[in-house]
Design a protein around this motif. Structure first.
Motif, PDB file in Angstrom:
ATOM      1  N   VAL A 183      -7.090 -13.029 -17.546  1.00 31.95           N
ATOM      2  CA  VAL A 183      -6.365 -12.431 -16.656  1.00 31.95           C
ATOM      3  C   VAL A 183      -4.635 -11.547 -15.951  1.00 31.95           C
ATOM      4  O   VAL A 183      -4.803 -10.764 -15.623  1.00 31.95           O
ATOM      5  CB  VAL A 183      -6.587 -13.870 -15.218  1.00 31.95           C
ATOM      6  N   LEU A 184      -3.952 -12.688 -17.222  1.00 35.18           N
ATOM      7  CA  LEU A 184      -3.051 -12.697 -17.026  1.00 35.18           C
ATOM      8  C   LEU A 184      -2.695 -10.811 -17.708  1.00 35.18           C
ATOM      9  O   LEU A 184      -1.974 -10.151 -17.541  1.00 35.18           O
ATOM     10  CB  LEU A 184      -1.878 -12.924 -18.027  1.00 35.18           C
ATOM     11  N   ARG A 185      -3.135 -10.356 -19.204  1.00 30.07           N
ATOM     12  CA  ARG A 185      -3.856  -9.166 -20.058  1.00 30.07           C
ATOM     13  C   ARG A 185      -3.725  -8.883 -18.908  1.00 30.07           C
ATOM     14  O   ARG A 185      -3.230  -7.620 -18.777  1.00 30.07           O
ATOM     15  CB  ARG A 185      -4.310 -10.003 -20.845  1.00 30.07           C
ATOM     16  N   SER A 186      -4.942  -8.569 -17.587  1.00 27.46           N
ATOM     17  CA  SER A 186      -5.582  -7.202 -17.179  1.00 27.46           C
ATOM     18  C   SER A 186      -4.447  -6.774 -15.784  1.00 27.46           C
ATOM     19  O   SER A 186      -4.662  -6.228 -15.931  1.00 27.46           O
ATOM     20  CB  SER A 186      -6.702  -7.996 -16.575  1.00 27.46           C
ATOM     21  N   ALA A 187      -4.008  -8.297 -15.614  1.00 26.88           N
ATOM     22  CA  ALA A 187      -3.225  -7.527 -13.959  1.00 26.88           C
ATOM     23  C   ALA A 187      -1.671  -7.170 -14.782  1.00 26.88           C
ATOM     24  O   ALA A 187      -1.529  -5.828 -14.433  1.00 26.88           O
ATOM     25  CB  ALA A 187      -1.886  -9.157 -13.926  1.00 26.88           C
ATOM     26  N   PHE A 188      -0.985  -7.390 -16.092  1.00 22.37           N
ATOM     27  CA  PHE A 188      -0.507  -6.254 -16.937  1.00 22.37           C
ATOM     28  C   PHE A 188      -0.686  -5.235 -17.129  1.00 22.37           C
ATOM     29  O   PHE A 188      -0.083  -3.793 -16.634  1.00 22.37           O
ATOM     30  CB  PHE A 188       0.137  -7.127 -18.204  1.00 22.37           C
ATOM     31  N   LEU A 189      -1.923  -4.752 -17.689  1.00 18.24           N
ATOM     32  CA  LEU A 189      -2.518  -3.548 -18.255  1.00 18.24           C
ATOM     33  C   LEU A 189      -2.345  -2.800 -16.337  1.00 18.24           C
ATOM     34  O   LEU A 189      -2.484  -1.737 -16.787  1.00 18.24           O
ATOM     35  CB  LEU A 189      -4.278  -3.123 -18.594  1.00 18.24           C
ATOM     36  N   ASN A 190      -3.238  -3.235 -15.395  1.00 14.74           N
ATOM     37  CA  ASN A 190      -3.271  -2.738 -15.053  1.00 14.74           C
ATOM     38  C   ASN A 190      -1.853  -2.142 -13.476  1.00 14.74           C
ATOM     39  O   ASN A 190      -2.082  -0.554 -13.413  1.00 14.74           O
ATOM     40  CB  ASN A 190      -3.899  -3.393 -13.391  1.00 14.74           C
ATOM     41  N   VAL A 191      -0.755  -2.995 -13.779  1.00  7.64           N
ATOM     42  CA  VAL A 191      -0.140  -2.652 -13.694  1.00  7.64           C
ATOM     43  C   VAL A 191       0.905  -1.093 -14.501  1.00  7.64           C
ATOM     44  O   VAL A 191       1.571  -0.351 -14.170  1.00  7.64           O
ATOM     45  CB  VAL A 191       0.742  -3.293 -13.749  1.00  7.64           C
ATOM     46  N   GLN A 192       0.250  -1.298 -16.193  1.00  9.27           N
ATOM     47  CA  GLN A 192       1.378   0.199 -16.623  1.00  9.27           C
ATOM     48  C   GLN A 192       0.121   1.122 -16.837  1.00  9.27           C
ATOM     49  O   GLN A 192       0.715   1.545 -16.531  1.00  9.27           O
ATOM     50  CB  GLN A 192       0.769  -0.366 -18.011  1.00  9.27           C
ATOM     51  N   ASP A 193      -1.040   0.675 -15.977  1.00  9.79           N
ATOM     52  CA  ASP A 193      -2.398   1.540 -16.214  1.00  9.79           C
ATOM     53  C   ASP A 193      -2.273   2.037 -14.305  1.00  9.79           C
ATOM     54  O   ASP A 193      -2.179   4.105 -15.023  1.00  9.79           O
ATOM     55  CB  ASP A 193      -3.664   1.273 -16.549  1.00  9.79           C
ATOM     56  N   GLU A 194      -1.411   1.929 -13.285  1.00 14.73           N
ATOM     57  CA  GLU A 194      -1.524   2.506 -12.607  1.00 14.73           C
ATOM     58  C   GLU A 194      -0.479   3.459 -12.269  1.00 14.73           C
ATOM     59  O   GLU A 194       0.747   2.438 -12.349  1.00 14.73           O
ATOM     60  CB  GLU A 194      -2.131   1.605 -11.077  1.00 14.73           C
ATOM     61  N   ASP A 195      -0.185   4.065 -11.004  1.00 16.45           N
ATOM     62  CA  ASP A 195       0.636   5.016 -10.248  1.00 16.45           C
ATOM     63  C   ASP A 195       1.564   3.758  -9.362  1.00 16.45           C
ATOM     64  O   ASP A 195       0.972   3.085  -8.728  1.00 16.45           O
ATOM     65  CB  ASP A 195       1.077   6.132  -9.764  1.00 16.45           C
ATOM     66  N   PRO A 196       2.551   2.939  -9.813  1.00 16.05           N
ATOM     67  CA  PRO A 196       2.812   2.254  -8.541  1.00 16.05           C
ATOM     68  C   PRO A 196       2.810   2.862  -7.339  1.00 16.05           C
ATOM     69  O   PRO A 196       3.313   4.026  -6.861  1.00 16.05           O
ATOM     70  CB  PRO A 196       5.010   1.836  -9.201  1.00 16.05           C
ATOM     71  N   VAL A 197       2.765   1.949  -6.687  1.00 17.28           N
ATOM     72  CA  VAL A 197       2.664   1.742  -4.970  1.00 17.28           C
ATOM     73  C   VAL A 197       3.315   1.625  -3.978  1.00 17.28           C
ATOM     74  O   VAL A 197       3.300   0.001  -4.155  1.00 17.28           O
ATOM     75  CB  VAL A 197       0.710   1.677  -4.546  1.00 17.28           C
ATOM     76  N   PRO A 198       4.619   1.882  -3.202  1.00 20.29           N
ATOM     77  CA  PRO A 198       5.129   1.439  -2.739  1.00 20.29           C
ATOM     78  C   PRO A 198       4.690   0.172  -2.188  1.00 20.29           C
ATOM     79  O   PRO A 198       3.716   0.222  -0.665  1.00 20.29           O
ATOM     80  CB  PRO A 198       5.944   2.283  -1.913  1.00 20.29           C
ATOM     81  N   ALA A 199       5.640  -0.933  -1.519  1.00 21.09           N
ATOM     82  CA  ALA A 199       5.568  -1.692  -0.363  1.00 21.09           C
ATOM     83  C   ALA A 199       6.913  -2.458  -0.628  1.00 21.09           C
ATOM     84  O   ALA A 199       6.863  -2.071  -0.775  1.00 21.09           O
ATOM     85  CB  ALA A 199       4.406  -3.139  -1.338  1.00 21.09           C
ATOM     86  N   TYR A 200       6.556  -2.849   0.732  1.00 23.95           N
ATOM     87  CA  TYR A 200       8.267  -3.418   1.237  1.00 23.95           C
ATOM     88  C   TYR A 200       7.897  -5.210   1.792  1.00 23.95           C
ATOM     89  O   TYR A 200       6.847  -5.435   2.727  1.00 23.95           O
ATOM     90  CB  TYR A 200       8.534  -2.390   2.632  1.00 23.95           C
ATOM     91  N   LEU A 201       9.170  -5.868   1.611  1.00 26.45           N
ATOM     92  CA  LEU A 201       9.222  -6.509   2.377  1.00 26.45           C
ATOM     93  C   LEU A 201      10.630  -7.048   2.948  1.00 26.45           C
ATOM     94  O   LEU A 201      11.933  -6.443   1.948  1.00 26.45           O
ATOM     95  CB  LEU A 201       8.975  -7.813   1.716  1.00 26.45           C
ATOM     96  N   HIS A 202      11.462  -7.700   4.095  1.00 31.54           N
ATOM     97  CA  HIS A 202      12.472  -7.575   4.913  1.00 31.54           C
ATOM     98  C   HIS A 202      13.299  -8.676   3.647  1.00 31.54           C
ATOM     99  O   HIS A 202      12.280  -9.287   3.195  1.00 31.54           O
ATOM    100  CB  HIS A 202      12.470  -7.987   6.426  1.00 31.54           C
ATOM    101  N   SER A 203      14.278  -8.795   3.813  1.00 31.00           N
ATOM    102  CA  SER A 203      14.694  -9.167   2.429  1.00 31.00           C
ATOM    103  C   SER A 203      15.168 -11.240   2.656  1.00 31.00           C
ATOM    104  O   SER A 203      15.081 -11.276   2.045  1.00 31.00           O
ATOM    105  CB  SER A 203      16.404  -8.763   1.799  1.00 31.00           C
ATOM    106  N   ALA A 204      15.320 -10.409   4.375  1.00 24.88           N
ATOM    107  CA  ALA A 204      15.465 -11.983   4.333  1.00 24.88           C
ATOM    108  C   ALA A 204      13.959 -12.595   4.077  1.00 24.88           C
ATOM    109  O   ALA A 204      13.830 -14.279   3.743  1.00 24.88           O
ATOM    110  CB  ALA A 204      15.861 -11.793   6.080  1.00 24.88           C
ATOM    111  N   LEU A 205      13.023 -12.610   4.091  1.00 25.70           N
ATOM    112  CA  LEU A 205      11.576 -13.027   4.094  1.00 25.70           C
ATOM    113  C   LEU A 205      11.466 -12.888   2.502  1.00 25.70           C
ATOM    114  O   LEU A 205      10.446 -13.915   2.040  1.00 25.70           O
ATOM    115  CB  LEU A 205      10.030 -12.496   4.786  1.00 25.70           C
ATOM    116  N   CYS A 206      12.254 -12.293   1.735  1.00 27.38           N
ATOM    117  CA  CYS A 206      11.891 -12.347  -0.658  1.00 27.38           C
ATOM    118  C   CYS A 206      13.133 -13.673   0.009  1.00 27.38           C
ATOM    119  O   CYS A 206      12.682 -14.569  -0.918  1.00 27.38           O
ATOM    120  CB  CYS A 206      12.952 -11.002  -0.605  1.00 27.38           C
TER     121      CYS A 206
END
Length: 442
Positions: free
Chosen positions: A37-60
């Protein structure tokens, strides 16, 4: 602080990727029950173009409960150096089973579902520059947008649990207070502003049972969101969507790490991190939860240069999670720095050779196949015990690794029997978890 004794899975994958590309990652051996699962997650992030998402800094910086609170109808109050967050469950008018209407409080939201919903709502607002957020044509359509394609129904199904958490989330009165910038010449010590997340205090359905397709953020909150949104990678959120602690760590690191300026980094105790995240678990159990989650978090955010010691964490300067290149001293930088940039960039040109200590041996390799007694020597210094040292650091709850291995040698009746290294690693891993659990309960 022995910060470099533990290297999370994501950092191991990144090192292999730099040295040998995707094939090297496929062969990287890590000690984790969810290695694939970890390996798949790493490779997905490397293979796919980043898709921007956002969260308010206070909620981070501050988060929801990971589990159902003992009193789910009490307000949640979090505080940070700059922000204060209050989530107050408000009663809403609902139809009771007997046909009567009454004001009913759903309680506070908790778990992974409301975290993913919040990221979606705020991401849509930032992307479209509008405080009116369109949810979807119907509930199933919205769930697909959130990454939950396979819904189960019934009282305990994922659809019922998601609807319950959305009702809790939207029915709450959210308040965020933060230090505002004082006017020139004015004392800003008591300068606070306040904003509610939404004007509405309603759940996901109207009185006639139809799906609420749109939600409106409050104007004050929306304006502040545009100024203080933290970029995340939607590809990473998909991999974390079932793990509330991993989501908290990811969003917290995404907020904090790019803001660390000192080359020496910033130190943070586990108690301080627990306070930031609002986790009420006892310190030992919280640390275990962090250590279990960080492998997945670094797999989707390998540029997160975060080091784990026995008593504290060190946050090092790191790129935002949207950065595609693998950058950072923790990834053993390759190549020369750009003139005048002050930054070094990892060379993605795969090398012909891959470090042996990063790559799993072939299935017939003698090192794993040969059976021998558990090795002797100090686990802290012996090169032959490097794999055991990493397990003790990751799964031993922060306790002294030589004490752990001494207890293992004393408690194992067949310590002198010949076993494969793979078997010894598995036995030692389970022992470390049991050792930490027992010590935390003392």
């Amino acid at each position: 602080m022995a910060a470099k004794e533990f290297r999370p899975a994501g950092h191991q994958f990144a090192l292999s990727f730099i040295d040998g590309g995707r094939d090297a990652v496929e062969r990287t051996l890590i000690d984790h029950v969810e290695a694939d699962v970890l390996r798949s997650a790493f490779l997905n992030v490397q293979d796919e173009d980043p898709v921007p998402a956002y969260l308010h800094s206070a909620l981070c910086a501050m988060s929801l409960p990971t589990q159902k609170p003992k009193d789910e109808f009490q307000p949640i109050i979090r505080s940070d150096d700059r922000y204060a967050l209050a989530i107050n469950p408000k009663p809403v008018l609902q139809m009771l089973p007997n046909g009567e209407r009454a004001m009913v409080s759903k309680g506070v939201p908790y778990g992974a579902y409301p975290r993913v919903v919040l990221i979606y709502l705020l991401s849509e607002a930032v992307r479209h520059k509008s405080r009116d957020v369109y949810l979807g044509r119907n509930f199933a359509d919205w769930m697909r947008k959130l990454g939950y394609a396979n819904l189960s129904y019934g009282k305990r199904g994922s659809a019922h649990r998601m609807l319950d958490q959305i009702d809790r989330l939207l029915a709450c009165e959210w308040q965020i207070r933060w230090d505002s910038e004082p006017a020139k010449g004015e004392d800003g010590s008591w300068a606070f502003r306040e904003a509610k997340l939404t004007h509405e205090q309603a759940g996901t359905e109207f009185s006639d049972g139809s799906f609420r397709r749109e939600i409106r953020l409050s104007e004050t909150f929306y304006s502040h969101l545009l100024e203080h949104s933290v970029p995340l990678n939607e590809v990473a959120i998909r991999a974390l969507k079932e793990k509330p602690t991993a989501l908290d760590l990811y969003t917290y690191l995404a907020y904090r790490l790019p803001r660390v300026k000192s080359p020496a980094g910033q130190r943070l105790t586990y108690d301080q991190l627990a306070k930031h995240l609002g986790n009420d678990a006892v310190p030992g159990k919280f640390k275990q939860a962090v250590m279990r989650s960080i492998d997945l978090v670094t797999s989707v955010y390998p540029n997160a240069n975060v080091q784990f010691g026995k008593h504290e964490i060190r946050l090092m300067p790191s790129p935002e999670p949207m950065a595609k290149k693998l950058i950072g001293s923790h990834l053993r930088l390759v190549g020369a720095s750009k003139a005048g940039s002050g930054k070094e960039v990892a060379n993605f040109e795969p090398r012909s050779s891959v470090p042996k200590d990063k790559i799993a041996p072939a299935s017939g390799n003698a090192q794993l196949a040969e059976k021998q007694p558990f090795p002797g020597g100090s686990i802290r210094y012996s090169p032959s015990l490097a794999a055991f040292r990493e397990i003790a650091t990751r799964r031993g709850g922060g306790y002294d690794m030589d004490d752990i291995v001494a207890a293992f040698r004393k408690g194992m009746r067949d310590i002198h029997e010949a076993k494969s290294q793979e078997t010894w690693l598995a036995l030692f891993s389970r022992f470390c978890e049991a050792y930490a659990t027992k010590r935390n309960g003392d």
